[in-house]
Design a protein around this motif. Structure first.
Motif, PDB file in Angstrom:
ATOM      1  N   ASN A 146       0.823  -1.208   0.000  1.00 31.51           N
ATOM      2  CA  ASN A 146       0.000   0.000   0.000  1.00 31.51           C
ATOM      3  C   ASN A 146       0.860   1.262   0.000  1.00 31.51           C
ATOM      4  O   ASN A 146       0.513   2.247  -0.640  1.00 31.51           O
ATOM      5  CB  ASN A 146      -0.962  -0.009   1.183  1.00 31.51           C
ATOM      6  N   MET A 149       1.944   1.779  -3.535  1.00 33.39           N
ATOM      7  CA  MET A 149       0.829   2.204  -4.389  1.00 33.39           C
ATOM      8  C   MET A 149       0.422   3.650  -4.107  1.00 33.39           C
ATOM      9  O   MET A 149       0.209   4.430  -5.042  1.00 33.39           O
ATOM     10  CB  MET A 149      -0.364   1.263  -4.220  1.00 33.39           C
ATOM     11  N   ARG A 154      -1.938   5.651  -6.493  1.00 33.15           N
ATOM     12  CA  ARG A 154      -2.842   4.529  -6.704  1.00 33.15           C
ATOM     13  C   ARG A 154      -3.359   4.019  -5.353  1.00 33.15           C
ATOM     14  O   ARG A 154      -3.007   4.498  -4.301  1.00 33.15           O
ATOM     15  CB  ARG A 154      -2.111   3.400  -7.416  1.00 33.15           C
ATOM     16  N   GLY A 155      -4.189   2.981  -5.397  1.00 35.52           N
ATOM     17  CA  GLY A 155      -4.697   2.389  -4.165  1.00 35.52           C
ATOM     18  C   GLY A 155      -5.522   3.387  -3.373  1.00 35.52           C
ATOM     19  O   GLY A 155      -6.355   4.099  -3.928  1.00 35.52           O
TER      20      GLY A 155
END
Length: 164
Positions: A146, A149, A154-155
């Motif tokens: 995470n 990301m 992202r995420g």
């Protein structure tokens, strides 16, 4: 070409379009994901064992419910922020898919590889200790994913844009 001193000044700052991805931010995003995953995972394991499903079917049910609850938690937040259902679904898919996938891969791998854990039954300390350990390991190994990301926009970074 950028002067070397200028590059050094920006070395600690995220590039345009990228967010700062500290460990705390990544851990919070992963904890959010873990909440939905854990609810779905535990419910799936309980239902699978209560209905006497084969281990493979129990794992599949747990994974399905982990995705459902994980996405639902994210959607609840973005729907409260005023987004329409279609946009909320797209954001949940973008925010959580990789995180939930990694988490489920790790935690279910642990559950099926711990000798006797899947056959131990709901009243067994082995089952519950294995499940708790598998979720803890999944959390620990998903935090760096995470962080990576979020650092690339992202995420959970796509969710954070809608919290303010």
């Amino acid at each position: 070409m950028t002067h070397p001193a200028h590059r050094h000044q920006h070395a600690g700052h995220p590039r345009p379009g990228h967010q700062h991805a500290g460990w705390r931010t990544a851990a919070q995003a992963t904890l959010h994901c873990l909440t939905g995953c854990a609810v779905g995972e535990v419910l799936g394991m309980i239902l699978g064992m209560a209905f006497g499903l084969h281990n493979g079917a129990t794992v599949a049910l747990s994974v399905l419910l982990a995705f459902v609850f994980g996405y639902a938690l994210t959607m609840r937040g973005v729907l409260r922020a005023g987004l329409d259902l279609g946009r909320a679904v797209r954001i949940a898919l973008a925010a959580d898919t990789v995180s939930i996938l990694v988490m489920e891969l790790i935690d279910n791998t642990v559950m099926v590889t711990v000798p006797g854990a899947m056959d131990a039954g709901l009243d067994s300390a082995l089952f519950w200790a294995s499940l708790a350990g598998s979720l803890a390991l999944a959390f620990a190994l998903t935090v760096p994913v995470n962080r990576w990301m979020i650092g690339r926009g992202r995420g959970h970074a796509v969710v954070h844009a809608h919290h303010h």
